[in-house]
Scaffold this motif. Structure first.
Motif, PDB file in Angstrom:
ATOM      1  N   ASN A   1     -25.584 -15.436   5.844  1.00 29.33           N
ATOM      2  CA  ASN A   1     -24.365 -15.154   6.584  1.00 29.33           C
ATOM      3  C   ASN A   1     -24.735 -14.349   7.820  1.00 29.33           C
ATOM      4  O   ASN A   1     -25.048 -13.165   7.731  1.00 29.33           O
ATOM      5  CB  ASN A   1     -23.399 -14.364   5.697  1.00 29.33           C
TER       6      ASN A   1
ATOM      7  N   ARG B   1     -23.819 -10.279   2.602  1.00 34.30           N
ATOM      8  CA  ARG B   1     -23.015 -11.150   1.736  1.00 34.30           C
ATOM      9  C   ARG B   1     -23.271 -12.608   2.091  1.00 34.30           C
ATOM     10  O   ARG B   1     -22.845 -13.093   3.145  1.00 34.30           O
ATOM     11  CB  ARG B   1     -21.524 -10.835   1.859  1.00 34.30           C
TER      12      ARG B   1
ATOM     13  N   ILE C   1     -22.934 -16.709   1.889  1.00 39.50           N
ATOM     14  CA  ILE C   1     -21.774 -17.607   1.860  1.00 39.50           C
ATOM     15  C   ILE C   1     -22.042 -18.728   0.861  1.00 39.50           C
ATOM     16  O   ILE C   1     -23.160 -19.214   0.722  1.00 39.50           O
ATOM     17  CB  ILE C   1     -21.514 -18.186   3.262  1.00 39.50           C
TER      18      ILE C   1
ATOM     19  N   TYR D   1     -17.448 -16.112  -0.620  1.00 37.57           N
ATOM     20  CA  TYR D   1     -18.673 -15.330  -0.784  1.00 37.57           C
ATOM     21  C   TYR D   1     -19.250 -15.575  -2.180  1.00 37.57           C
ATOM     22  O   TYR D   1     -18.522 -15.585  -3.182  1.00 37.57           O
ATOM     23  CB  TYR D   1     -18.402 -13.840  -0.589  1.00 37.57           C
TER      24      TYR D   1
END
Length: 616
Positions: free
Chosen positions: A374, A380, A382, A422
């Motif tokens: 990401n 985080r 994806i 996420y």
């Protein structure tokens, strides 16, 4: 031929079935009943009680008894019973073991394999836990069947003989004691094809029991959560009974007698709707999801099929008739429909002549994917979907990914299940890594292939495109993941629990019934119940005269039944409620929707549901 049984492992009740004499047949338990409550009680001496006896002990011995544990399959939740901690799959194993014993007694042969039904919206962890429970119960469980799929099989097998009807598209609404499943099913020739599924694993008839119980407490100045477990279970039991009465009559009175406490509450279907409106709203979420996901098929729904015991509620049926304006709403025996369908599938696995050509296709209920870098937030990853939800199984799909950084030495492929954007909000299933030649960002690529089969086995293949190097990870979400030594230890622990022999269950059932009544009563009635329990225990443990035990068991059971009726009512409890003219109208006549076979429901009533308010 080794026999294969079908098991409906339910949240509130479980059933076992078998293909026999050209049809799916339910197998009675040692008490001669088809429904075995999915409740387990274990005392300090390691005696285990399963089913109806455990249901009685839920009131008298709540600290030693567990229910509704199916809702937590595949989670870390534990239950403290009999001096040790049990996971939901271990408690489920005790229920499965009892059903296995019932089947072996009925068929006169050892049972080694079972087909088990699960909610369609069970994730892979819950499905794995179900197969683990089967392994702990001594059953090989190769095949897991979604509950709405089983309902479609039961509905499709006319008269239980596997004879195909005309082509049709079914919307199956399976509403049980603890879970809700909705499926769109296309039936043609000898094929039952699941098109889309959705559900809510934390919504069922027990939530209506809870809503009624909380309303009762509110009207009597009590806080349900602050009550002792024993009193909570007494109130929940009466709430469930009152809710069930509303399937037969438009009005009833819920009465609770527990020690010195006595209370009553008038209950109608209209009042039930008012206090449970959030639950009704939650029902429509999976219905809308299934219809939206199935739109691409351009299928015209010909029938709505109701399954699960909670579909007996008239309020549920009218709510669905208003929001699902399709031609016919059909219900077989809601309590037995899933088990009957699993029995059909057991016949398919045994290659029985009547159903060997019947094909059930299933789908992947959740999206399977991997995490990708990401750029907006490196912390985080994806979710990159590879196999979309509602893909027909078995399924094989691949996707190409490029390196995300300069001079990257390896790529890690995380495997996730879920619909969230996420990956950390989805369910982690596993991972593998491959080395790649160092190069600038985006100049090296890998091809990731997911192969997912109908038994819940996911094979992840990765190939480095420039070198041809390959790696593979098999994620067997349906096989027991403990090493052999740990599995053996679990089996030894379960074997140390002493299940009741079938011929002793009637005696222990009577004692558990008396203990529950003793916990609820006071004064002279309580003393008399205590004397009868003590006398019967003396007959069983000391005199051991089978004829005398059978004779006294009948007399004492008659007395306990009268005591239960006393607890149910007060002198003025059955006063007629005043008529009121609101939106809700009961079904007017027509065929019994719960009789044998499949019956059509009444025509849609003129009802209005708008923003939580009811109008006529």
């Amino acid at each position: 031929m080794e026999r294969i049984i079908g098991i409906d492992l339910g949240t509130t009740n479980s059933l076992v079935s078998v293909w026999q004499d050209g049809r799916s047949r339910l197998i009675p338990n040692s008490l001669g009943e088809y429904l075995t409550p999915s409740i387990v009680s274990i005392d300090e001496e390691g005696h285990v009680y399963v089913g109806k006896i455990a249901k009685e002990r839920l009131t008298s011995h709540p600290e030693h008894t567990a229910a509704l544990f199916k809702r937590f399959m595949g989670t870390e939740k534990t239950y403290a019973l009999g001096g040790r901690e049990y996971r939901p799959e271990e408690l489920s194993a005790l229920v499965l073991r009892r059903l296995k014993e019932d089947a072996e007694r009925y068929l006169g042969t050892e049972i080694k394999e079972a087909v088990i039904s699960v909610p369609a919206y069970f994730n892979d962890m819950a499905r794995k836990a179900t197969k683990d429970a089967g392994a702990l119960a001594g059953l090989h469980v190769e095949r897991i069947v979604n509950e709405p799929s089983a309902a479609a099989l039961a509905c499709r097998s006319t008269g239980g003989k596997g004879q195909a009807e005309e082509d049709e598209t079914l919307l199956v609404f399976d509403f049980g004691g603890g879970t809700l499943d909705v499926s769109l099913v296309d039936c043609f020739d000898n094929v039952v094809e699941i098109v889309s599924v959705s559900g809510d694993n934390r919504l069922g008839g027990s939530d209506f029991d809870r809503a009624v119980a909380e309303q009762f407490c509110k009207e009597h100045g009590l806080c349900f959560d602050a009550l002792s477990p024993q009193r909570q279970n007494v109130i929940l039991r009466r709430a469930a009974q009152a809710k069930c009465m509303l399937s037969e009559t438009e009005q009833t009175v819920m009465t609770v007698t527990d020690g010195e406490f006595q209370g009553q509450m008038e209950l109608t279907n209209q009042k039930l709707i008012q206090i449970s409106m959030p639950l009704f709203h939650r029902m429509l979420v999976p219905v809308r999801a299934v219809l939206n996901d199935g739109q691409k098929e351009r299928l015209e729904i010909s029938k709505v099929v109701l399954a699960g015991g909670s579909c007996k509620m008239p309020t549920i049926q009218q709510y669905l008739r208003h929001f699902l304006p399709y031609g016919q709403m059909t219900v077989m025996d809601p309590d037995h429909m899933i088990a009957a369908g699993v029995g059909v599938y057991a016949g398919i696995k045994e290659r029985r002549e009547e159903v060997k050509d019947l094909l059930l296709t299933d789908i992947c209920p959740f999206t399977l994917g991997t995490g990708v870098y990401n750029e907006a937030d490196a912390r985080r990853s994806i979710m990159a979907p590879i196999i979309d939800r509602n893909s027909v199984l078995p399924c094989r799909k691949e996707q190409r990914f490029q390196t995300a950084k300069d001079f990257q030495k390896s790529v890690k492929i995380d495997v996730y299940q879920g619909e969230a954007y996420y990956v950390d909000e989805n369910i982690y299933l596993g991972e593998l890594s491959v080395d790649v030649p160092m190069a600038l960002k985006g100049q090296e690529s890998i091809t990731v292939c997911y192969t997912y089969d109908i038994n819940g086995i996911l094979v992840v293949d990765v190939k480095v495109d420039s070198t041809g190097k390959q790696a593979r990870q098999v994620i067997t979400t349906g096989t027991y993941t403990l090493d052999p030594a740990e599995l053996e230890q679990y089996l030894r622990d379960l074997e140390q629990l002493h299940s009741l022999p079938a011929d002793e269950e009637d005696n222990q059932m009577l004692i558990a019934w008396g203990e529950r009544l003793f916990a609820q009563t006071t004064g002279e009635l309580r003393e008399e119940i205590g004397r009868r329990i003590q006398y019967f225990q003396h007959l069983v443990n000391q005199e051991q005269d089978p004829y005398k035990i059978r004779k006294q068991r009948k007399y004492i059971a008659d007395f306990f039944e009268r005591a239960d009726r006393y607890l149910d009512t007060f002198a003025d409890a059955w006063q007629r409620l005043e008529d009121d003219s609101s939106w809700y109208e009961p079904d007017s006549g027509g065929a019994d929707p719960y009789g044998e076979g499949t019956e059509s429901m009444a025509e849609e009533e003129d009802l209005k549901w708008y923003d939580g308010h009811l109008t006529s």
